[in-house]
Scaffold this active site. Structure first.
Site, PDB file in Angstrom:
ATOM      1  CG  ASP A 198       4.972  -2.040   1.293  1.00 32.01           C
ATOM      2  OD1 ASP A 198       5.823  -1.506   2.010  1.00 32.01           O
ATOM      3  OD2 ASP A 198       4.907  -3.275   1.112  1.00 32.01           O
ATOM      4  CD  GLU A 261       9.332   0.310   0.112  1.00 25.19           C
ATOM      5  OE1 GLU A 261      10.150   0.100   1.007  1.00 25.19           O
ATOM      6  OE2 GLU A 261       8.585  -0.600  -0.323  1.00 25.19           O
TER       7      GLU A 261
HETATM    8  C1  NOJ Z   1       8.557  -2.208   2.683  1.00 25.91           C
HETATM    9  C2  NOJ Z   1       8.153  -1.700   4.030  1.00 25.91           C
HETATM   10  O1  NOJ Z   1       8.615  -0.395   4.201  1.00 25.91           O
HETATM   11  C3  NOJ Z   1       8.723  -2.663   5.038  1.00 25.91           C
HETATM   12  O2  NOJ Z   1       8.648  -2.177   6.344  1.00 25.91           O
HETATM   13  C4  NOJ Z   1       7.991  -3.965   4.882  1.00 25.91           C
HETATM   14  O3  NOJ Z   1       8.537  -4.922   5.753  1.00 25.91           O
HETATM   15  C5  NOJ Z   1       8.091  -4.478   3.437  1.00 25.91           C
HETATM   16  N1  NOJ Z   1       7.897  -3.453   2.451  1.00 25.91           N
HETATM   17  C6  NOJ Z   1       7.061  -5.533   3.200  1.00 25.91           C
HETATM   18  O4  NOJ Z   1       5.786  -4.949   3.177  1.00 25.91           O
END
Ligand code: NOJ
Length: 523
Positions: A198, A261
């Site tokens: 993430d 991500e």
């Molecule tokens: C990206 C995640 O996909 C999202 O859902 C989340 O709110 C943020 N990062 C913070 O972790």
């Protein structure tokens, strides 16, 4: 070749997949019960959004214990069972690793905030106020407002790239690195097959805490976060060393898949590959206007930017963005599916997209997403794409026996797994067919990509491996089209309405409105 190069990853949002214990929220036992479905569909692995203990302010992305399971989802035993059942079906399991921040209820943060001399003080990013008493610099939180939160009792600000309940860890501190690497080891020891990391680009920020510059392209009405360019608050060059360490730890366990991500411009993704991430998510199709010319440019540029060792990947939807069926319109969902599943590289399929699930409008009193609550009125809320999976035409779409945590789509009686499974021409069967074709045709699985043509209505490309050549022709328009292709010889292997299989690919090649064709060419 890694399993993930051959397969498709199915993204499950656990709260919304299947509720086995009847409390309105999905759980691990529910996912385990639906593994047969995943296997039938033909995906290679599942990625689960966070399942750990959490106050659920950001629905699990605010973790208070990285090495346990939230009671809403079950127990570690349930997890082990799910993993074993998945592996028994040759399905891989990826977890969400959330390294940038924890919950403000995590014991590390609770300890960190007790005093300036706390042994864990430096585990988070604490700074003195600016001379005027305000935040140390101008960095913004993705979820609205300043990225700095004042802490009255210790007289300093702490950094949070997301909610104030999600303080950022200080990855420059070696104890933090060790502790988070141990989290990876914990799950790898249990047998997980990889991680989606993430917010990976945010792990390190500028060590001098310089202000982010204004964004000259910002237009009023846009998300205010984009008023500044996050030049200093994310994607710092030193990050590579940390990612290499992550890869090294994972390397001791074979080759678990690491996906990053990061919503970054394409060229900025390359260093992530080079630091050992197998692939950073490619979100370009989520952001690109749905027309053949723009889509072609995105694909061609991406293909050209990747070196031979960089494996491509494609995403059409996820839990943070409007669903593809809502973005491109229901008529185009089949074309989008054919695109996703015939481009070169690993595809990630978001649960429910295989049915053509759409965003569900959420009435103000049912809004759950904190982003929507923090920055209302701009349509930033993510609840619409997180609604329950539509399993049957029964009450609550067969997702739960209780009141579901988010409303079920109005169309569930017609759009659900049970009815689409028995309809040989359904969207679900289109996905299944494509997944099976992909797994059995080397040209689709790992053949080269070359774009052939794009105009206002049609996009065409080919995939080639050894003697085998496939053409993909997509009609983005709502008009039938005849394409003169005198040299074309071949056979239609799949049409998006699943009714032209085996038909010779004639000249002119005719496509119905919103139709896509997969043709195996013969020279
Ligand atoms: C990206 C995640 O996909 C999202 O859902 C989340 O709110 C943020 N990062 C913070 O972790």
């Amino acid at each position: 070749m890694g399993w993930w190069r051959r397969g498709v990853i199915y993204h499950i949002y656990p709260r919304s997949f299947f509720d086995a214990d009847g409390n309105g929220v999905g759980d691990l036992a529910g996912i385990a019960q639906r593994l047969d479905y995943c296997q039938w569909l033909g995906v290679s692995g599942v990625w689960l959004s966070p399942i750990y203990p959490s106050p659920m302010i950001d629905f699990g992305y605010d973790i208070s214990d990285h090495t346990d399971i939230h009671p809403l989802f079950g127990t570690l035993r349930d997890f082990d069972h799910l993993l074993a059942e998945a592996h028994r079906r040759d399905l891989r399991v990826l977890l969400d690793f959330v390294p940038n921040h924890t919950s403000d209820q995590h014991p590390w943060f609770l300890e960190s905030r007790t005093s300036r001399t706390s042994p864990r003080r430096e585990w988070y990013v604490w700074r003195d106020p600016a001379p005027d008493g305000g935040p140390p610099n101008n960095w913004r939180s993705v979820f609205g407002g300043s990225a700095w939160q004042w802490d009255e009792s210790t007289g300093q600000y702490y950094l949070h790239s997301y909610l104030k309940e999600q303080p950022d860890l200080n990855w420059r501190h070696t104890d933090v690195q060790q502790a988070m690497l141990d989290v990876l080891r914990f799950w790898l020891d249990r047998g997980v097959d990889g991680f989606r990391i993430d917010a990976v680009s945010r792990l390190l920020k500028d060590d001098q805490f310089r202000d982010d510059p204004p964004n000259p392209d910002y237009r009023p009405g846009q998300d205010p976060y984009y008023e500044l360019l996050p030049t200093f608050s994310r994607d710092r060059p030193e990050l590579g060393d940390i990612l290499r360490r992550i890869r090294q730890v994972c390397g001791a366990y074979g080759e678990p898949l690491l996906i990053g991500e990061a919503y970054l411009p394409m060229p900025r993704l390359i260093p992530y590959y080079e630091a050992g991430i197998h692939f950073p998510f490619n979100f370009q199709l989520v952001r690109t206007p749905w027309n053949p010319r723009d889509v072609r440019v995105v694909i061609d540029r991406y293909e050209a930017a990747l070196a031979s060792q960089h494996w491509p990947n494609w995403v059409l939807s996820n839990h943070d963005n409007s669903r593809v069926a809502s973005r491109v319109g229901r008529d185009q969902t089949r074309v989008a599916a054919l695109l996703l599943l015939t481009l070169r590289g690993t595809a990630t399929l978001y649960y429910g997209d295989e049915l053509g699930m759409v965003d569900v409008p959420i009435s103000p009193e049912r809004v759950q997403d904190p982003w929507e609550k923090n920055v209302p009125g701009l349509g930033l809320g993510r609840d619409p794409e997180r609604t329950p999976m539509q399993w049957t035409g029964q009450l609550h779409a067969g997702f739960t026996t209780a009141q579901p945590w988010l409303p079920v789509a109005a169309d569930y009686a017609a759009c659900n797994v049970a009815s689409q499974r028995t309809d040989p021409h359904s969207m679900l069967n289109l996905h299944r067919r494509l997944l099976h074709l992909r797994a059995n045709e080397p040209a689709l699985e790992h053949g080269s990509y070359a774009s052939l043509a794009a105009d206002d209505r049609v996009l065409a490309y080919q995939r080639e491996w050894a003697e085998q050549r496939f053409l993909v022709v997509l009609n983005f328009s709502s008009q039938p089209i005849a394409i003169a292709e005198p040299a074309l010889r071949g056979v239609i292997r799949l049409s998006t309405y699943l009714d032209r299989e085996g038909e010779p690919a004639a000249n002119p090649l005719s496509l119905r409105a919103n139709e896509g064709l997969l043709i195996e060419a013969h020279d």
